[in-house]
Design an enzyme around this catalytic site. Structure first.
Site, mmCIF file in Angstrom:
data_model
loop_
_atom_site.group_PDB
_atom_site.id
_atom_site.type_symbol
_atom_site.label_atom_id
_atom_site.label_comp_id
_atom_site.label_asym_id
_atom_site.label_seq_id
_atom_site.Cartn_x
_atom_site.Cartn_y
_atom_site.Cartn_z
ATOM 1 N N ASP A 72 6.642 -18.561 -35.819
ATOM 2 C CA ASP A 72 7.056 -19.697 -34.982
ATOM 3 C C ASP A 72 7.082 -19.291 -33.505
ATOM 4 O O ASP A 72 7.189 -18.104 -33.166
ATOM 5 C CB ASP A 72 8.422 -20.266 -35.415
ATOM 6 C CG ASP A 72 9.555 -19.252 -35.339
ATOM 7 O OD1 ASP A 72 9.326 -18.081 -35.680
ATOM 8 O OD2 ASP A 72 10.673 -19.639 -34.940
ATOM 9 N N GLU A 137 12.520 -17.713 -36.485
ATOM 10 C CA GLU A 137 13.180 -16.682 -35.683
ATOM 11 C C GLU A 137 13.674 -17.250 -34.374
ATOM 12 O O GLU A 137 14.728 -16.880 -33.869
ATOM 13 C CB GLU A 137 12.218 -15.523 -35.413
ATOM 14 C CG GLU A 137 12.909 -14.210 -35.057
ATOM 15 C CD GLU A 137 13.229 -14.053 -33.580
ATOM 16 O OE1 GLU A 137 14.033 -13.184 -33.248
ATOM 17 O OE2 GLU A 137 12.683 -14.797 -32.741
HETATM 18 ZN ZN LIG Z 1 10.038 -13.040 -31.105
#
Ligand SMILES: [Zn+2]
Length: 382
Positions: A72, A137
């Site tokens: 992501d 994340e």
């Molecule tokens: Zn990162």
């Protein structure tokens, strides 16, 4: 985009072109799983909530080494501010520009091509190889790595060595790598008083006046002096509010939020106890809640750290310096399982910025460093 001739850059371009803003994976993980399946990895997609993750593993024997990362990216921001479209994966004068190039699709591409070259030479390594990839994340990080770690625990699997591909380099590729991170904890505190007229203070109880000496003492606390690997722990007040807006009303309560970045010399229990003692000393009526975003961790100086330093020096000519600076990363979820966790990736100068970028030569060298690391691990596990 014009596909680059180098396989690492081409894979990085293919990933950047998939606009995977958290938590939408946009097809990055199927692409990676296809590449890894072709190398003999068994891939398990792990979707938790709206978040795609996967675990890929290859081999039956020896210690378990894992490449960890996220597909992501943060939003591109103002499109007109970019010199090239953020998801076009354009190479300009030897520099790959686009959202996620440095954080951290470039690293993931380097991991995959490093495995491809290594396994072509060493088809049956003396250690097990794995990938732990999440697409959560950059977001709230509740359905990402932390859930995959739970799942691994339920399978009875333990990671021995883990390399997180977060951009760790400061001025030169491979000049720094992370061997630990500070912990982060936030307190949400409400000091209760009694609202009233400023002309009749004896009928009210001003929480601002009560809080002031408490906050002065709180912000002067020396939590610890740090150690060889960490700076001293610090506390910062992030938000404070009280008052009705009128100049003739004593407020009924004061809310304050403070955050600590703390090292391995101080525990969550220490912090909570010292704050509780101080609240009691100042006799404050209060409501307090804590949220812990991450425990501090420090990887021990063992075979894995030596393997990393040797691999970097082999490619760049210079040994990398260990660091514990910066914010939190998913390493915080992996380290508590007992794994030796380090972070090593490209320069972090442009991450989350307009025109995020990484030089083509850096990604090629990073892939060589990762391959050299696999050779070092092979030498140690064999
Ligand atoms: Zn990162």
């Amino acid at each position: 985009m014009t596909p680059h001739s180098d396989p690492t850059i081409r894979l990085a371009q293919d990933l950047v072109a998939r606009a995977s803003v958290t938590p939408d994976d946009a097809g990055c993980q199927p692409l990676l799983m296809a590449r890894l399946t072709a190398l003999g990895f068994g891939c398990t997609p792990l979707r938790f909530g709206v978040v795609d993750n996967f675990w890929a593993e290859r081999g039956q024997r020896g210690p378990l080494f894992c490449f960890a990362g996220h597909t992501d990216v943060v939003p591109a921001g103002s499109l007109s501010a970019w010199s090239v479209p953020p998801f076009a994966a354009t190479v300009v004068d030897g520099v790959l520009i686009g959202r996620g190039t440095a954080d951290m699709k470039g690293s993931i591409a380097a991991m995959v091509t490093a495995c491809e070259r290594f396994l072509a030479r060493v088809p049956e390594p003396a250690f097990r190889l794995a990938f732990l990839i999440t697409s959560d994340e950059e977001g709230v990080a509740v359905d990402g790595t932390v859930k995959v770690i739970d799942w691994l625990g339920a399978q009875g699997k333990t990671i021995d060595w883990c390399l997180v591909g977060e951009p760790s380099s400061r001025a030169q590729l491979g000049d720094e790598y992370k061997i630990g991170r500070r912990g982060s904890i936030t307190a949400n505190l409400v000091i209760h008083g009694k609202q009233g007229h400023v002309a009749y203070p004896h009928l009210a109880d001003n929480p601002v006046h009560r809080a002031a000496p408490f906050l002065a003492e709180l912000t002067a606390i020396e939590w610890d002096r740090g150690n060889a690997h960490f700076p001293p722990s610090t506390l910062q007040i992030a938000n404070i509010q009280a008052g009705t807006g009128a100049n003739n009303v004593i407020p009924g309560e004061l809310t304050v939020q403070f955050n600590l970045r703390f090292n391995t010399e101080t525990t969550v229990a220490d912090i909570q106890q010292r704050v509780a003692d101080l609240l009691a000393k100042h006799q404050l009526r209060h409501t307090l809640s804590w949220s812990i975003s991450g425990q501090p961790f420090l990887t021990r100086q063992g075979a894995f750290v030596t393997a990393i330093e040797t691999a970097v020096a082999k490619i760049t000519g210079t040994r990398p310096l260990p660091s514990t600076a910066g914010g939190t990363s998913d390493g915080r979820f992996i380290a508590p399982t007992g794994a030796e966790v380090i972070e090593l990736g490209p320069l972090n100068a442009t991450i989350h910025q307009i025109d995020e970028q990484v030089p083509v030569a850096h990604l090629q060298a990073l892939s060589q460093i990762y391959e050299a690391l696999l050779d070092e691990l092979q030498a140690r596990a064999a």
